[in-house]
Design a protein around this motif. Structure first.
Motif, PDB file in Angstrom:
ATOM      1  N   GLN A 201     -50.425  31.771 -86.560  1.00  0.00           N
ATOM      2  CA  GLN A 201     -51.774  31.513 -86.090  1.00  0.00           C
ATOM      3  C   GLN A 201     -52.199  32.522 -85.048  1.00  0.00           C
ATOM      4  N   GLU A 202     -51.232  33.010 -84.269  1.00  0.00           N
ATOM      5  CA  GLU A 202     -51.532  34.010 -83.229  1.00  0.00           C
ATOM      6  C   GLU A 202     -52.097  35.295 -83.832  1.00  0.00           C
ATOM      7  N   VAL A 203     -51.599  35.664 -85.006  1.00  0.00           N
ATOM      8  CA  VAL A 203     -52.102  36.871 -85.681  1.00  0.00           C
ATOM      9  C   VAL A 203     -53.572  36.686 -86.055  1.00  0.00           C
ATOM     10  N   ILE A 204     -53.894  35.537 -86.623  1.00  0.00           N
ATOM     11  CA  ILE A 204     -55.284  35.276 -87.023  1.00  0.00           C
ATOM     12  C   ILE A 204     -56.193  35.251 -85.800  1.00  0.00           C
ATOM     13  N   GLU A 205     -55.719  34.658 -84.721  1.00  0.00           N
ATOM     14  CA  GLU A 205     -56.522  34.603 -83.499  1.00  0.00           C
ATOM     15  C   GLU A 205     -56.764  35.993 -82.930  1.00  0.00           C
ATOM     16  N   SER A 223     -49.588  51.925-102.918  1.00  0.00           N
ATOM     17  CA  SER A 223     -48.466  51.398-103.705  1.00  0.00           C
ATOM     18  C   SER A 223     -48.646  49.920-104.022  1.00  0.00           C
ATOM     19  N   ALA A 224     -49.191  49.176-103.073  1.00  0.00           N
ATOM     20  CA  ALA A 224     -49.380  47.728-103.260  1.00  0.00           C
ATOM     21  C   ALA A 224     -50.657  47.395-104.023  1.00  0.00           C
ATOM     22  N   GLU A 225     -51.426  48.419-104.376  1.00  0.00           N
ATOM     23  CA  GLU A 225     -52.718  48.214-105.051  1.00  0.00           C
ATOM     24  C   GLU A 225     -53.607  47.289-104.245  1.00  0.00           C
ATOM     25  N   ALA A 226     -53.632  47.549-102.935  1.00  0.00           N
ATOM     26  CA  ALA A 226     -54.343  46.666-102.004  1.00  0.00           C
ATOM     27  C   ALA A 226     -55.631  47.289-101.467  1.00  0.00           C
ATOM     28  N   SER A 227     -56.119  48.327-102.119  1.00  0.00           N
ATOM     29  CA  SER A 227     -57.289  49.029-101.581  1.00  0.00           C
ATOM     30  C   SER A 227     -58.533  48.144-101.505  1.00  0.00           C
ATOM     31  N   ASP A 228     -58.790  47.357-102.536  1.00  0.00           N
ATOM     32  CA  ASP A 228     -59.965  46.478-102.511  1.00  0.00           C
ATOM     33  C   ASP A 228     -59.872  45.481-101.353  1.00  0.00           C
ATOM     34  N   GLU A 229     -58.675  44.932-101.162  1.00  0.00           N
ATOM     35  CA  GLU A 229     -58.486  43.941-100.110  1.00  0.00           C
ATOM     36  C   GLU A 229     -58.644  44.567 -98.730  1.00  0.00           C
ATOM     37  N   VAL A 230     -58.105  45.768 -98.554  1.00  0.00           N
ATOM     38  CA  VAL A 230     -58.209  46.441 -97.253  1.00  0.00           C
ATOM     39  C   VAL A 230     -59.664  46.801 -96.955  1.00  0.00           C
ATOM     40  N   THR A 231     -60.394  47.230 -97.974  1.00  0.00           N
ATOM     41  CA  THR A 231     -61.815  47.544 -97.781  1.00  0.00           C
ATOM     42  C   THR A 231     -62.591  46.285 -97.376  1.00  0.00           C
ATOM     43  N   LYS A 232     -62.316  45.169 -98.051  1.00  0.00           N
ATOM     44  CA  LYS A 232     -62.979  43.903 -97.701  1.00  0.00           C
ATOM     45  C   LYS A 232     -62.631  43.465 -96.282  1.00  0.00           C
ATOM     46  N   LEU A 233     -61.374  43.667 -95.888  1.00  0.00           N
ATOM     47  CA  LEU A 233     -60.964  43.269 -94.544  1.00  0.00           C
ATOM     48  C   LEU A 233     -61.653  44.141 -93.495  1.00  0.00           C
ATOM     49  N   ALA A 234     -61.757  45.437 -93.757  1.00  0.00           N
ATOM     50  CA  ALA A 234     -62.452  46.328 -92.823  1.00  0.00           C
ATOM     51  C   ALA A 234     -63.903  45.907 -92.657  1.00  0.00           C
ATOM     52  N   GLU A 235     -64.546  45.572 -93.741  1.00  0.00           N
ATOM     53  CA  GLU A 235     -65.949  45.143 -93.685  1.00  0.00           C
ATOM     54  C   GLU A 235     -66.085  43.817 -92.966  1.00  0.00           C
ATOM     55  N   GLN A 327     -50.875  40.792-100.963  1.00  0.00           N
ATOM     56  CA  GLN A 327     -50.848  39.349-100.769  1.00  0.00           C
ATOM     57  C   GLN A 327     -51.087  38.974 -99.308  1.00  0.00           C
ATOM     58  N   ILE A 328     -50.547  39.771 -98.397  1.00  0.00           N
ATOM     59  CA  ILE A 328     -50.730  39.467 -96.975  1.00  0.00           C
ATOM     60  C   ILE A 328     -52.192  39.626 -96.572  1.00  0.00           C
ATOM     61  N   VAL A 329     -52.821  40.721 -97.005  1.00  0.00           N
ATOM     62  CA  VAL A 329     -54.231  40.931 -96.657  1.00  0.00           C
ATOM     63  C   VAL A 329     -55.105  39.873 -97.314  1.00  0.00           C
ATOM     64  N   LYS A 330     -54.772  39.482 -98.531  1.00  0.00           N
ATOM     65  CA  LYS A 330     -55.506  38.388 -99.187  1.00  0.00           C
ATOM     66  C   LYS A 330     -55.439  37.115 -98.347  1.00  0.00           C
ATOM     67  N   ALA A 331     -54.247  36.833 -97.840  1.00  0.00           N
ATOM     68  CA  ALA A 331     -54.070  35.628 -97.020  1.00  0.00           C
ATOM     69  C   ALA A 331     -54.871  35.714 -95.731  1.00  0.00           C
ATOM     70  N   ILE A 332     -54.917  36.897 -95.129  1.00  0.00           N
ATOM     71  CA  ILE A 332     -55.721  37.090 -93.913  1.00  0.00           C
ATOM     72  C   ILE A 332     -57.202  36.854 -94.211  1.00  0.00           C
TER      73      ILE A 332
END
Length: 563
Positions: A201-205, A223-235, A327-332
């Motif tokens: 929870q501390e990470v989310i806070e 490598s993780a094919e996480a580009s879409d997720e990282v872009t969404k998180l940045a936005e 998966q981690i960025v999706k969870a965030i």
């Protein structure tokens, strides 16, 4: 597949495992110490062998193929000298974390380590391969060939990915084994397969409360094919995104939040200094990208990486989330509530301002080459795969100002070795025949693997080579000038690259200005044949500001007392 049951060999078992793993192409050099494997490939008929002109280039081709496609790269080399020739390129694949299987021969098992002078024998081949691979294994029992090969493939693909070498003694390769002990059926059960992600929870806070967040994205995002997720998180966070060289394509580089591969620039260092949170994702923080770690991360640092050893490797970490970045960025993204975020539009405007300022600052140093980068980006398809060897134009603007819009379309030598660009580009083009592939190279590096030009012609690949010819090692010239005020061993005699290209089956032309370059580039894109455009750098003229190498390079070579 070999249909004669009584002649099923170790080589057949290896090929069957490659096919089951989805391998469609292998690169390599045929030899007396791998010929049974090549013959098994031919008899099976489901894998296309690409014959390189040297083992070093063959490994680079498998590397480029893997980076461009996300598939396993496979290379076959010979024993002793052949394996040694492969070593340098394996170091590059290891440095970049490329999933690659290197199959090499070994002398007859009864002669290994005897020093009796068996042809191609060396003192300790396995130890050499261990030093340049993620893992190196030697087949000890012929009837374990299938399980042995499958284990190697799994290790190469297992995070953190990397090159795995397997060496097969020549007498084992043609050894007849029962087919029944070869065709294994294994159901692998792992507790690591769950996609459930536990987030403190501390990470989310901390992510929610950050007012000046920065995401630092590396090759692990690709490598993780996480580009879409990282872009969404940045936005969502309104975070600035710095990318490493390997992380280009983690977010489209025309995005207003994308700082890009400019970490060493003072404006970006200031932005990091004022940040209240850095989220690093799959990034190694290499020396040349952090001014030898002089860039400071003094705020909260949350790290996402698949490798346990990434924890505190180069910068202290407050929270380390080990696992699959996607998966981690999706969870965030699932946990963070937009209405509770603390970033402001003023900070996002500041990020965009820094982004534009550093690009303008770099552009004014280019002189006539500013038109080159603008023209290349204008005429090349958005999904072009740009491969860059280590050369001044690639370092200065090819890796920064040429915008990359999607993953696996930017490839550069992570280990910094010159000359690997040509075969790497050939591998990329072999894997993505549907894409335009462009290589940026300098004359010095290009000559290291120049024979591989014929490989592209033989495979009818429409590779476009943009060769910047300044008759020397341009990067080292500038570093020597800055460090010593003189030059040594950096001037080279260039061949007639146009005639050379034509002899190798390329359409070739030498140009001396940006207008002619863009015109010829457009022609090369449309002709769909191997092409080489030789840029006469003397005719074009110098950059407005000479490139002095990575930050601090000249200072590092000046005489000084050790502390």
């Amino acid at each position: 597949m070999n249909t004669q049951e009584n002649t099923y060999t170790v080589a057949d078992a290896i090929v069957e495992e490659l096919v089951q793993a989805g391998v469609e192409v292998v690169f390599g050099i045929v030899s007396i110490h791998n010929m049974p494997i090549y013959d098994a490939i031919h008899r099976d008929g489901r894998i296309h062998p690409v014959t390189a002109r040297g083992e070093s280039g063959a490994v680079n081709m498998a590397d480029g193929y893997a980076r461009a496609t996300g598939k396993l790269g496979v290379v076959i080399t010979s024993t002793g000298t052949g394996a040694g020739n492969a070593a340098g390129s394996l170091v590059e694949a290891w440095s970049a974390g490329v999933p690659l299987l290197h199959i090499t021969g070994e002398v007859d098992s009864s002669y290994i380590g005897t020093g009796r002078g068996y042809i191609h024998e060396m003192k300790d081949q396995l130890q050499m391969m261990e030093g340049c691979s993620k893992l190196a294994l030697e087949l000890k029992r012929p009837d374990q060939a299938s399980a042995f090969t499958r284990k190697a493939i799994e290790e190469a693909n297992a995070a953190p990915t990397g090159p795995v070498t397997i060496q097969i003694p020549i007498n084992y390769q043609s050894a007849i084994i029962p087919k029944s002990v070869s065709l294994i059926d294994v159901e692998k059960i792992s507790s690591c397969c769950s996609k459930h992600v536990h987030l403190p929870q501390e990470v989310i806070e901390e992510l929610t409360n950050a007012t000046r967040p920065i995401i630092w994205a590396g090759g692990g995002v690709i490598s993780a094919e996480a580009s879409d997720e990282v872009t969404k998180l940045a936005e969502l966070l309104g975070a600035a995104v710095i990318t490493s060289q390997s992380g280009k394509g983690s977010i489209p580089e025309d995005h207003p939040l994308c700082i890009g591969h400019f970490a060493s620039y003072q404006q970006v260092r200031n932005l990091v200094q004022k940040a209240d949170l850095v989220l690093s994702i799959g990034v190694r923080f290499r020396s040349n990208e952090t001014a030898n770690w002089k860039i400071q991360i003094e705020c909260k640092h949350i790290n996402i990486d698949v490798d346990y050893l990434a924890f505190n490797r180069n910068y202290p970490v407050a929270h380390s989330l080990i696992g699959d970045a996607k998966q981690i960025v999706k969870a965030i993204l699932h946990k963070i509530k937009k209405e509770e975020l603390s970033t402001s539009t003023a900070y996002q405007a500041e990020v965009t301002s820094v982004r534009e300022e550093i690009r303008t600052q770099l552009r004014v140093t280019l002189g006539p080459y500013e038109q080159f980068v603008e023209g290349m980006r204008r005429v090349l398809p958005k999904d072009t795969i740009l491969v860059r060897d280590v050369t001044v134009p690639a370092n200065v603007w090819g890796s920064r100002l040429f915008e990359i819009y999607e993953p696996r379309t930017s490839i550069h030598a992570s280990g910094g070795g010159i000359g690997q660009g040509l075969p790497t580009a050939i591998g990329a083009q072999m894997g993505r025949k549907d894409r335009t592939v462009v290589l940026m190279a300098g004359d010095g590096g290009f000559m290291v693997n120049v024979g591989e030009m014929v490989t592209a012609s033989q495979e009818s690949l429409p590779l476009i080579v943009v060769l910047f010819d300044d008759s020397g090692y341009g990067v080292l010239r500038n570093i020597q000038d800055a460090a010593y005020g003189r030059q040594v061993a950096v001037d080279l005699l260039s061949p007639d690259f146009v005639q050379l290209g034509q002899a190798m089956g390329y359409e070739a032309k030498r140009i001396g200005d940006a207008t002619a370059f863009i015109s010829e580039l457009e022609t090369a894109i449309n002709r769909k044949k191997p092409s080489i455009i030789v840029v006469d750098m003397e005719a074009v003229g110098p950059m407005a500001k000479p490139f002095g190498g990575p930050p601090g390079a000249a200072e590092a070579f000046r005489p000084k007392k050790l502390s």
